[in-house]
Design a protein around this motif. Structure first.
Motif, PDB file in Angstrom:
ATOM      1  N   VAL A  25       0.841  -1.203   0.000  1.00 19.64           N
ATOM      2  CA  VAL A  25       0.000   0.000   0.000  1.00 19.64           C
ATOM      3  C   VAL A  25       0.870   1.244   0.000  1.00 19.64           C
ATOM      4  CG1 VAL A  25      -1.641   1.360   1.353  1.00 19.64           C
ATOM      5  CG2 VAL A  25      -1.972  -1.086   1.122  1.00 19.64           C
ATOM      6  N   TYR A  26       1.880   1.246   0.860  1.00 27.75           N
ATOM      7  CA  TYR A  26       2.797   2.385   0.970  1.00 27.75           C
ATOM      8  C   TYR A  26       3.425   2.694  -0.389  1.00 27.75           C
ATOM      9  CZ  TYR A  26       6.686   5.113   3.015  1.00 27.75           C
ATOM     10  OH  TYR A  26       7.599   6.099   3.333  1.00 27.75           O
ATOM     11  N   CYS A  27       3.946   1.659  -1.034  1.00 30.66           N
ATOM     12  CA  CYS A  27       4.586   1.858  -2.338  1.00 30.66           C
ATOM     13  C   CYS A  27       3.558   2.162  -3.422  1.00 30.66           C
ATOM     14  CB  CYS A  27       5.413   0.623  -2.701  1.00 30.66           C
ATOM     15  SG  CYS A  27       6.847   0.362  -1.631  1.00 30.66           S
ATOM     16  N   GLY A  28       2.378   1.566  -3.314  1.00 27.90           N
ATOM     17  CA  GLY A  28       1.328   1.863  -4.277  1.00 27.90           C
ATOM     18  C   GLY A  28       0.873   3.301  -4.184  1.00 27.90           C
ATOM     19  N   LEU A  29       0.799   3.826  -2.948  1.00 23.99           N
ATOM     20  CA  LEU A  29       0.417   5.224  -2.771  1.00 23.99           C
ATOM     21  C   LEU A  29       1.494   6.146  -3.325  1.00 23.99           C
ATOM     22  CD1 LEU A  29      -1.491   7.362  -1.698  1.00 23.99           C
ATOM     23  CD2 LEU A  29      -0.426   7.107   0.561  1.00 23.99           C
ATOM     24  N   CYS A  30       2.749   5.777  -3.139  1.00 23.63           N
ATOM     25  CA  CYS A  30       3.846   6.571  -3.700  1.00 23.63           C
ATOM     26  C   CYS A  30       3.698   6.687  -5.215  1.00 23.63           C
ATOM     27  CB  CYS A  30       5.185   5.924  -3.344  1.00 23.63           C
ATOM     28  SG  CYS A  30       6.631   6.838  -3.915  1.00 23.63           S
ATOM     29  N   ARG A  31       3.411   5.580  -5.869  1.00 22.82           N
ATOM     30  CA  ARG A  31       3.235   5.598  -7.324  1.00 22.82           C
ATOM     31  C   ARG A  31       1.954   6.342  -7.715  1.00 22.82           C
ATOM     32  NH1 ARG A  31       6.696   2.309 -10.060  1.00 22.82           N
ATOM     33  NH2 ARG A  31       7.967   0.870  -8.809  1.00 22.82           N
ATOM     34  N   ALA A  32       0.912   6.210  -6.887  1.00 19.91           N
ATOM     35  CA  ALA A  32      -0.334   6.928  -7.174  1.00 19.91           C
ATOM     36  C   ALA A  32      -0.132   8.437  -7.069  1.00 19.91           C
ATOM     37  CB  ALA A  32      -1.432   6.477  -6.210  1.00 19.91           C
ATOM     38  N   LEU A  33       0.660   8.872  -6.097  1.00 18.20           N
ATOM     39  CA  LEU A  33       0.952  10.298  -5.957  1.00 18.20           C
ATOM     40  C   LEU A  33       1.640  10.829  -7.206  1.00 18.20           C
ATOM     41  CD1 LEU A  33       2.161  10.309  -2.242  1.00 18.20           C
ATOM     42  CD2 LEU A  33       0.267  11.675  -3.136  1.00 18.20           C
ATOM     43  N   GLU A  34       2.584  10.052  -7.727  1.00 19.48           N
ATOM     44  CA  GLU A  34       3.284  10.496  -8.935  1.00 19.48           C
ATOM     45  C   GLU A  34       2.340  10.484 -10.135  1.00 19.48           C
ATOM     46  OE1 GLU A  34       7.514   9.756 -11.089  1.00 19.48           O
ATOM     47  OE2 GLU A  34       6.404   7.957 -10.527  1.00 19.48           O
ATOM     48  N   ALA A  35       1.552   9.413 -10.276  1.00 17.62           N
ATOM     49  CA  ALA A  35       0.667   9.294 -11.432  1.00 17.62           C
ATOM     50  C   ALA A  35      -0.419  10.368 -11.429  1.00 17.62           C
ATOM     51  CB  ALA A  35       0.024   7.905 -11.453  1.00 17.62           C
ATOM     52  N   ARG A  36      -0.943  10.681 -10.244  1.00 16.82           N
ATOM     53  CA  ARG A  36      -2.036  11.637 -10.140  1.00 16.82           C
ATOM     54  C   ARG A  36      -1.562  13.088 -10.133  1.00 16.82           C
ATOM     55  NH1 ARG A  36      -7.253  10.254 -10.670  1.00 16.82           N
ATOM     56  NH2 ARG A  36      -7.858  11.792  -9.093  1.00 16.82           N
ATOM     57  N   CYS A  37      -0.439  13.319  -9.452  1.00 10.99           N
ATOM     58  CA  CYS A  37      -0.063  14.700  -9.141  1.00 10.99           C
ATOM     59  C   CYS A  37       1.366  15.068  -9.490  1.00 10.99           C
ATOM     60  CB  CYS A  37      -0.303  14.966  -7.648  1.00 10.99           C
ATOM     61  SG  CYS A  37      -2.015  14.690  -7.123  1.00 10.99           S
ATOM     62  N   GLY A  38       2.150  14.151 -10.031  1.00 11.78           N
ATOM     63  CA  GLY A  38       3.507  14.491 -10.432  1.00 11.78           C
ATOM     64  C   GLY A  38       4.550  14.028  -9.430  1.00 11.78           C
ATOM     65  N   THR A  39       5.809  14.044  -9.854  1.00 13.36           N
ATOM     66  CA  THR A  39       6.906  13.510  -9.056  1.00 13.36           C
ATOM     67  C   THR A  39       7.057  14.200  -7.710  1.00 13.36           C
ATOM     68  OG1 THR A  39       8.097  12.890 -11.065  1.00 13.36           O
ATOM     69  CG2 THR A  39       9.386  13.044  -9.037  1.00 13.36           C
ATOM     70  N   ALA A  40       6.873  15.516  -7.660  1.00 14.85           N
ATOM     71  CA  ALA A  40       7.062  16.256  -6.406  1.00 14.85           C
ATOM     72  C   ALA A  40       6.140  15.749  -5.305  1.00 14.85           C
ATOM     73  CB  ALA A  40       6.833  17.744  -6.635  1.00 14.85           C
ATOM     74  N   ASP A 100      -4.952  12.146  -3.703  1.00 14.61           N
ATOM     75  CA  ASP A 100      -5.485  13.504  -3.889  1.00 14.61           C
ATOM     76  C   ASP A 100      -5.682  14.215  -2.551  1.00 14.61           C
ATOM     77  OD1 ASP A 100      -5.526  13.000  -6.588  1.00 14.61           O
ATOM     78  OD2 ASP A 100      -7.689  12.639  -6.695  1.00 14.61           O
ATOM     79  N   CYS A 101      -6.294  13.523  -1.597  1.00 14.26           N
ATOM     80  CA  CYS A 101      -6.544  14.141  -0.290  1.00 14.26           C
ATOM     81  C   CYS A 101      -5.240  14.441   0.440  1.00 14.26           C
ATOM     82  CB  CYS A 101      -7.437  13.232   0.558  1.00 14.26           C
ATOM     83  SG  CYS A 101      -9.136  13.099  -0.038  1.00 14.26           S
ATOM     84  N   SER A 102      -4.256  13.572   0.274  1.00 12.92           N
ATOM     85  CA  SER A 102      -2.955  13.787   0.905  1.00 12.92           C
ATOM     86  C   SER A 102      -2.295  15.059   0.396  1.00 12.92           C
ATOM     87  CB  SER A 102      -2.035  12.583   0.641  1.00 12.92           C
ATOM     88  OG  SER A 102      -2.581  11.389   1.153  1.00 12.92           O
ATOM     89  N   VAL A 103      -2.330  15.248  -0.913  1.00 15.12           N
ATOM     90  CA  VAL A 103      -1.709  16.430  -1.513  1.00 15.12           C
ATOM     91  C   VAL A 103      -2.435  17.701  -1.072  1.00 15.12           C
ATOM     92  CG1 VAL A 103      -1.321  17.644  -3.692  1.00 15.12           C
ATOM     93  CG2 VAL A 103      -0.715  15.227  -3.479  1.00 15.12           C
ATOM     94  N   ILE A 104      -3.755  17.668  -1.102  1.00 15.21           N
ATOM     95  CA  ILE A 104      -4.532  18.846  -0.695  1.00 15.21           C
ATOM     96  C   ILE A 104      -4.228  19.216   0.750  1.00 15.21           C
ATOM     97  CG2 ILE A 104      -6.881  19.658  -0.197  1.00 15.21           C
ATOM     98  CD1 ILE A 104      -7.762  17.962  -2.671  1.00 15.21           C
ATOM     99  N   ALA A 109       5.862  25.830  -3.333  1.00 20.88           N
ATOM    100  CA  ALA A 109       6.082  26.084  -4.756  1.00 20.88           C
ATOM    101  C   ALA A 109       6.285  24.775  -5.507  1.00 20.88           C
ATOM    102  CB  ALA A 109       7.289  26.999  -4.944  1.00 20.88           C
ATOM    103  N   ALA A 110       7.049  23.853  -4.893  1.00 18.71           N
ATOM    104  CA  ALA A 110       7.304  22.562  -5.537  1.00 18.71           C
ATOM    105  C   ALA A 110       6.028  21.733  -5.650  1.00 18.71           C
ATOM    106  CB  ALA A 110       8.364  21.797  -4.750  1.00 18.71           C
ATOM    107  N   LEU A 111       5.124  21.908  -4.665  1.00 17.74           N
ATOM    108  CA  LEU A 111       3.901  21.108  -4.631  1.00 17.74           C
ATOM    109  C   LEU A 111       2.732  21.788  -5.335  1.00 17.74           C
ATOM    110  CD1 LEU A 111       3.177  18.346  -3.317  1.00 17.74           C
ATOM    111  CD2 LEU A 111       2.255  19.622  -1.379  1.00 17.74           C
ATOM    112  N   ALA A 169       0.986  19.904  -8.220  1.00 15.61           N
ATOM    113  CA  ALA A 169       0.299  18.731  -7.691  1.00 15.61           C
ATOM    114  C   ALA A 169      -0.986  19.137  -6.992  1.00 15.61           C
ATOM    115  CB  ALA A 169       1.222  17.987  -6.723  1.00 15.61           C
ATOM    116  N   TYR A 170      -0.922  20.221  -6.217  1.00 11.53           N
ATOM    117  CA  TYR A 170      -2.114  20.696  -5.512  1.00 11.53           C
ATOM    118  C   TYR A 170      -3.213  21.097  -6.490  1.00 11.53           C
ATOM    119  CZ  TYR A 170      -5.292  24.089  -3.577  1.00 11.53           C
ATOM    120  OH  TYR A 170      -6.440  24.789  -3.268  1.00 11.53           O
ATOM    121  N   ARG A 171      -2.856  21.795  -7.550  1.00 13.96           N
ATOM    122  CA  ARG A 171      -3.880  22.224  -8.510  1.00 13.96           C
ATOM    123  C   ARG A 171      -4.581  21.023  -9.135  1.00 13.96           C
ATOM    124  NH1 ARG A 171       0.101  26.168  -9.223  1.00 13.96           N
ATOM    125  NH2 ARG A 171       1.124  25.040 -10.914  1.00 13.96           N
ATOM    126  N   ARG A 172      -3.827  19.987  -9.441  1.00 10.71           N
ATOM    127  CA  ARG A 172      -4.443  18.778 -10.001  1.00 10.71           C
ATOM    128  C   ARG A 172      -5.383  18.123  -8.990  1.00 10.71           C
ATOM    129  NH1 ARG A 172       0.598  15.494 -12.846  1.00 10.71           N
ATOM    130  NH2 ARG A 172       1.073  17.001 -14.506  1.00 10.71           N
TER     131      ARG A 172
END
Length: 297
Positions: free
Chosen positions: A23-38, A89-93, A119-121, A124-127
């Motif tokens: 789950v941890y690694c899947g969420l890491c990949r989901a963060l990148e896929a949904r919102c970018g590497t940052a 998405d909720c994590s980034v927001i 600034a880096a995020l 990702a936040y806008r997405r």
């Protein structure tokens, strides 16, 4: 979130550990896929536990691939799903709005690192905000109300903790099933309250020394950056009450293969972390102050 929410290793089987890590690694990949590497750099155990709560009762077969953190051996991970997308998405927001709060709370020099992180995020936040406008709006509103309470030096820990509790509980509104939505709202509400109070205890000395707002200072009329025995006892009772309420909500739903991980967290992990924070040993045990957690599981 803050890195306080983690399962107790003593309660996890090897299969549960592998599943949580996937789950941890899947969420890491989901963060990148949904919102970018940052977005990957906000990953921590708190967000992984959120993904566990949002996951369906049966886990899919994990995949295996190398990544930036593990370029040779690789890691198992769960593929992108509705649950991982929502958690990402909720994590980034939440992370982005917390950075805005930190920028507001610190002076120009001290806020540089928070401005850089925001600034880096930003992209990702806008997405994420476009994907989850209701949660984005709820997060902003609750943190604004919390900021006003801080400006007023509110002495009520219940009023201050309420805003962060309601903020986290709002994630439950993103779930379609009405019963599960209510269960998650209650679990996350009481988890949010617990996180806010544990974080206040963790930051107490620093906040006192810097003259920053901390509800524990005003609630217990503290004259130093440490809790009195009476204040500690009162806070422990409040923290334990939140955990018991969270546990009561958990018992109302069948979380399937995730039950052991959730039980390990709720019935033991939170108590252990709370105890370590109050004893001043949590940082020494290896917590990282922001960003991606070390993978200790």
């Amino acid at each position: 979130m803050f890195g306080y929410v983690r399962p107790s290793l003593s309660r996890l089987s090897e299969e549960d550990k592998r599943r949580f890590h996937a789950v941890y690694c899947g969420l890491c990949r989901a963060l990148e896929a949904r919102c970018g590497t940052a977005a990957r750099f906000i990953l921590n155990y708190d967000f992984a536990f959120l993904a566990v709560l949002l996951s369906p009762p049966q886990a899919p077969e994990p995949l295996h691939r190398a990544c930036m953190a593990h370029p040779v051996a690789g890691r198992d991970y769960f593929p992108l799903s509705d649950a991982l997308a929502l958690a990402a998405d909720c994590s980034v927001i939440l992370a982005w709005w917390q950075l805005q709060d930190a920028i507001r709370d610190h002076g120009a020099a001290e806020s540089v690192k928070y401005r850089a992180a925001a600034a880096a995020l930003g992209r990702a936040y806008r997405r994420a905000g476009q994907a989850r406008p209701d949660f984005d709006r709820a997060t902003r509103d609750h943190l604004e109300r919390l900021a006003r309470l801080e400006e007023e030096r509110c002495p009520s820990i219940d009023r201050a903790a309420e805003e962060f509790a309601a903020l986290l509980g709002a994630i439950g509104h993103q779930v379609e099933d009405p019963v599960l939505s209510r269960v998650l709202e209650q679990m996350l509400y009481h988890l949010g309250r617990w996180i806010y109070l544990v974080d206040a205890a963790d930051d107490l000395k620093d906040d006192f020394d810097r003259g920053c707002y901390n509800p524990l200072i005003y609630r217990f009329d503290l004259t130093s950056g440490a809790l009195t025995d009476e204040a500690r006892e009162s806070l422990v009772l409040s923290l334990d009450h939140s955990i018991r309420r969270m546990a009561a909500a958990y018992e109302l739903w069948d979380f399937g293969v995730w039950s052991s991980i959730i039980q390990s967290t709720v019935y033991e992990g939170l108590f252990l972390v709370g105890k370590a924070v109050l004893e001043g040993t949590f940082h020494a045990a290896g917590r990282r102050s922001g960003g991606r957690d070390e993978e200790k599981l």
